[in-house]
Each structure stands twice: as structure tokens, then as C-alpha cells.
Design a protein around this motif. Structure first.
Motif, PDB file in Angstrom:
ATOM      1  N   TRP A 108       0.805  -1.223   0.000  1.00 51.84           N
ATOM      2  CA  TRP A 108       0.000   0.000   0.000  1.00 51.84           C
ATOM      3  C   TRP A 108       0.836   1.271   0.000  1.00 51.84           C
ATOM      4  CZ3 TRP A 108      -4.525   0.531  -1.845  1.00 51.84           C
ATOM      5  CH2 TRP A 108      -5.433  -0.524  -1.807  1.00 51.84           C
TER       6      TRP A 108
ATOM      7  N   GLY B  17      -8.162  -4.306  -3.041  1.00 50.71           N
ATOM      8  CA  GLY B  17      -8.804  -3.248  -2.261  1.00 50.71           C
ATOM      9  C   GLY B  17     -10.166  -3.653  -1.743  1.00 50.71           C
TER      10      GLY B  17
ATOM     11  N   CYS C 228      -8.407   5.878  -3.712  1.00 51.83           N
ATOM     12  CA  CYS C 228      -7.390   4.857  -3.478  1.00 51.83           C
ATOM     13  C   CYS C 228      -6.299   5.369  -2.537  1.00 51.83           C
ATOM     14  CB  CYS C 228      -6.788   4.426  -4.811  1.00 51.83           C
ATOM     15  SG  CYS C 228      -5.756   2.954  -4.712  1.00 51.83           S
TER      16      CYS C 228
ATOM     17  N   GLY D 210      -5.833   3.785   0.919  1.00 53.17           N
ATOM     18  CA  GLY D 210      -4.524   3.151   1.017  1.00 53.17           C
ATOM     19  C   GLY D 210      -3.767   3.606   2.243  1.00 53.17           C
TER      20      GLY D 210
END
Length: 488
Positions: free
Chosen positions: A121, A237, A321, A325
Motif C-alpha cells: 500500500w 482493495g 485509493c 490506502g
């Protein structure tokens, strides 16, 4: 082997220490049900869907649909297994905590997969920050790309540091935009396919483009496997909701709901949207490669400013994201700290109930990776990309093997917590392990530069290094324990 009771897995709160006041004693259940619901729905829609599907279509033609269905089924099975464990015992460490110690695979497994997932990540942070900066620089060229990357990272770091509620609120709207956009695309595209789109001069094609222009598999059936390699990582994810559940007021119910809805989410958002693209356009239309599959489809329908609209949606997906993340990396670091596998400072939370040091450490490595991307994109950063490329598949394998062990433990100790069950256990679990292993082996045949072979080999190298560190640490701890209990 003696096993610990189910409820003895590391909790998501930490008792106050002398230098940690009570109000900073652990994570807070600050995520609302609507936050978790939207994270579950939107988490499966990554930027990879919007920007990576063109290469898959070019390789497999309309047969890319089969690739998406197969990978989607794989994700559904893995999420079902993870949901079974997470509903029984919600934890911010999720699969890493379930694999840890004698619960499933051993302490080495929890340590290794936790750090590999964190590594994955923080590299993703650099990739997404750069992608977002490229879009923003195109809109405001007066600000250099590196400055945009810095701005985006700083804003989302502040958001995550404020409270888990602020993270949830940002993610709610980011995910909401993605869901609305992809849903609108499917509806409008569907109307265009059958020629009933108001104000459009697009002629109805039906599904003729699926079989014309060389057939459904114009480049042969083997391209389905090639397509799998190209699309599998765009699904990474979907597991984030099980980490976030540890900070929700009714985690067990939220996880069960998210797990049960994963089938329609994958089916609608991935398979449905790609079906629209390959139905509207011939798979070999040059516009797909030049502008991207979704932009090309919108242009065909006659939607004005399709490129800018898609840039906005992609930017939203990128920011989502980045946001999730950073959250995911920090919570995994927090969980590792709880189990003594990371610095104890990662466990301390600030007044907002978030692990401040874990967040700052994660974003610091993200900044370093961004710098590598600008300074040495073809060497150091490419190594980081390749060495984290197969981590998603490693994570899925660990989930499968952990669930094989955890099912018996749950049934034996707390059968009432088995509110989500993996179908056809254990046969479908073993079949999923076989599917993932096959994908990894097939990746080894992809020997082009930066391809599957280098990703698997470098990821295995990094994994071996992390496992070695874990085994050395465990051995040192055992010696210290034996020395402490030995008679004087």
C-alpha cells in the motif's frame, strides 16, 4: 497444539500506559454505517478499472469478459472466506491477525503478510499520487507535477490524522462519485446499445460487436489467461472493508452485509461496465487504445467532453485509493504494533482516536516512494513496483489457508459467531487455492520486461526476506523467554 480462545485475538484498543492518557487509549468506533456501506460498495471500484481495461480488451477482445468473470469469482470466494473470519472476530489487522500465532498459520505468517501488505500500500500511495498529479497538472499547468503530488498527499494525511470519521466522510463521497459514475455509464451505455438513448445519433448495435471482428476470442482462447494477468490486480482493495469494520459500532453486521453483497458489486461494476464497452465498440477500435476504453465508449455515444469527464472520475478514483490506502497501511501497522511485530509507538493514538505515528510512518514511506518515482522511475521505483506486484495474490492465499484452520476453531469455541459461511467448505476453499496458485505459475511464463515473471520472483524475494526476519525474531524471543524462566 494448544490454541487460544477465539476472543483472545489482539483487540482493537490498547490499555492506557503511563505516557498515554485514557482519551488516547485506542481506536475509536468512528465509522458510521453509511461510511462502511459505501466503502464496501466503492472499494471494489479501483482506478485500474478505468485506466487498465483497454490493455485487456486489446489482448483478449470480447473474451476479456471471461477474464473478468473468472477473476471476479476468485475475489468473491476470497471475500467470502475473509468475511467468515472477520464477522466472527472483527479486527483492524484482518487477515494478518487471523493468520497470526497458533490461530491459523503461525506468528511468522501474521508478521510476514502484515508487513508485505503494508509495503504494497505504501507503494500504491506513490503510484496513485503521481497519477493524480498528472491529471491536476493538465488542468493547472502552472503548478508542477511534484507539487500536486505533495499537495494531494498532505491533504489526505491531514484528513486521516483528524479522525476516522473524517476518513470515512471523504471516502463516502469519493466512493459515491465512483458508484454514481459507473452506474450512469452502464445505464446510458445500455440505452445506446439498443438505440433508445434520447438525443443520440448512435445506431443500435445490440451485442453484435461481441462476435464480429474476428469472433468472441479473436486472438485465441489462451488470451483469456493473458487477460486474467492484466485485470487481476485491479480488484485489490475489496478487503479494506474488513479492516475498517474494526472501527464501526456494529462491525459483525457490517462485515456480513458487505460480504454478501460482493457478488452483485463485482458483477455490476466490473463485468457490467466492460460488457457495455465491448458491445458499443469493436474490440480493435483504435480509439480504445488511444483514449481508453471508457472515454472511447462515451465518445461513441456522443457524450460531450468525454475525456474531461473521465479524467474527473479517474481523479476521484485515485484520491479514493490514496485515502483508503493510507488508512489501510496505517491500520495494518497499528495491528502489527499491537502484536509486538512493529514499534509500540504505532499503537499510540491521538486525541481523535487514530494511530498518528502509524499514519505518519506510512505516509513518510509513501513520500520516499514518490521521490523514487521522479528521480529513478526505471530502476528503483520499478523495483518497488515489481517487488510488490504479486503481494495481492499472496494475501489471498494466506486468507484461504487461514480460513481452513479458523473454521474449525470458530465452530469449536464460538459457533454462534459463524454468521457468514464459505460455500462448499472445504472443497471450494481448496479450489480457490488452486486457482490462485495457477495464476502465480502462469505469471512465471510472462517474461517481458516488468511482466508477471519479474513480479512473482521479486515479490517472492521480498517475501522470503520478511519471513526470514520473522523467524530470526521468533527464535531470539524464544531464547529470551527460556532464559527468563530458567532456574537461577
Amino acid at each position: 497444539m494448544t490454541t487460544r480462545p477465539l476472543d483472545s485475538l489482539p483487540p482493537d484498543t490498547t490499555p492506557p500506559t503511563s505516557d498515554q492518557p485514557p482519551e488516547q487509549a485506542g481506536l475509536r468506533a468512528g465509522l458510521k454505517n453509511r461510511h462502511l456501506s459505501m466503502i464496501a460498495i466503492g472499494g471494489v471500484i479501483g482506478a485500474g478499472l478505468f485506466v487498465g481495461s483497454a490493455s485487456g480488451i486489446a489482448a483478449a477482445g470480447p473474451g476479456i469478459l471471461v477474464s473478468y468473470v473468472l477473476v471476479g469469482a476468485l475475489v468473491v470466494f476470497v471475500m467470502r472466506m475473509l468475511g467468515e473470519m472477520a464477522a466472527a472476530n472483527p479486527s483492524s489487522g484482518s487477515f494478518s491477525a487471523y493468520a497470526d500465532r497458533d490461530r491459523a498459520l503461525g506468528r511468522w505468517a501474521g508478521f510476514s503478510i502484515g508487513w508485505l501488505y503494508w509495503f504494497f500500500w505504501v507503494v500504491v500511495l506513490a503510484v496513485e499520487a503521481t497519477a493524480g498529479a498528472e491529471i491536476l497538472e493538465g488542468w493547472v499547468p502552472a503548478v508542477p507535477q511534484w507539487a500536486w503530488a505533495l499537495i494531494v498527499m498532505v491533504v489526505l494525511t491531514v484528513t486521516n490524522l483528524a479522525s476516522v470519521g473524517s476518513f470515512g466522510e471523504f471516502e463516502f463521497w469519493f466512493a459515491g462519485i465512483k458508484v454514481v459514475a459507473i452506474s450512469a455509464f452502464i445505464v446510458i451505455g445500455g440505452l445506446a446499445i439498443f438505440g433508445v438513448l434520447p438525443g443520440s445519433d448512435h445506431a443500435a448495435t445490440g451485442f453484435a460487436n461481441l462476435t464480429e471482428h474476428g469472433g468472441f476470442l479473436p486472438n485465441g482462447p489462451g488470451t483469456i489467461l493473458t487477460g486474467i494477468l492484466l485485470v487481476v490486480f485491479s480488484f485489490m482493495g475489496s478487503e479494506i472493508v474488513t479492516l475498517a469494520a474494526g472501527e464501526a459500532p456494529d462491525a459483525r453486521r457490517a462485515v456480513a452485509k458487505a460480504t454478501r453483497s460482493v457478488i452483485w458489486r463485482v458483477g455490476v461494476f466490473y463485468v457490467g461496465s466492460i460488457l457495455v464497452v465491448v458491445s458499443l465498440l469493436p474490440w480493435n477500435d483504435p480509439a480504445i487504445k488511444k483514449h481508453g476504453s471508457y472515454v472511447a465508449a462515451l465518445d461513441t455515444i456522443g457524450i460531450p467532453h468525454a475525456g474531461q469527464i473521465m479524467n474527473f472520475i479517474v481523479l476521484t478514483a485515485v484520491l479514493s485509493c490514496l485515502n483508503s490506502g493510507l488508512y489501510t497501511a496505517s491500520r495494518m501497522a497499528f495491528s502489527l504494533g499491537q502484536r509486538g511485530d512493529a514499534p509500540q509507538s504505532f499503537v499510540r493514538t491521538n486525541a481523535g482516536g487514530v494511530p498518528q505515528t502509524a499514519i505518519l510512518a506510512s505516509v513518510a514511506f509513501g513520500f520516499v516512494a514518490v521521490a523514487f518515482n521522479y528521480l529513478w522511475p526505471d530502476t528503483v521505483f520499478q523495483f518497488l513496483l515489481n517487488s510488490s506486484g504479486a503481494v495481492a495474490l499472496f494475501v489471498w492465499l494466506v486468507i484461504c489457508f487461514s480460513q481452513l484452520r479458523m473454521r474449525g476453531i470458530i465452530l469449536r469455541e464460538s459457533p454462534e459467531k459463524l454468521v457468514v459461511k464459505m460455500w462448499l467448505f472445504p472443497y471450494l476453499t481448496w479450489a480457490t487455492i488452486g486457482m490462485i496458485s495457477f495464476v502465480l505459475l502462469y505469471m512465471l511464463t510472462d517474461d517481458k520486461e516488468g511482466g508477471g515473471r519479474s513480479q512473482v520472483l521479486l515479490s517472492l524475494l521480498v517475501a522470503a526476506l520478511v519471513i526470514a526476519i520473522s523467524l530470526v525474531r521468533d527464535r531470539a524471543r524464544r531464547k529470551e523467554t527460556e532464559k527468563a524462566v530458567a532456574p537461577q
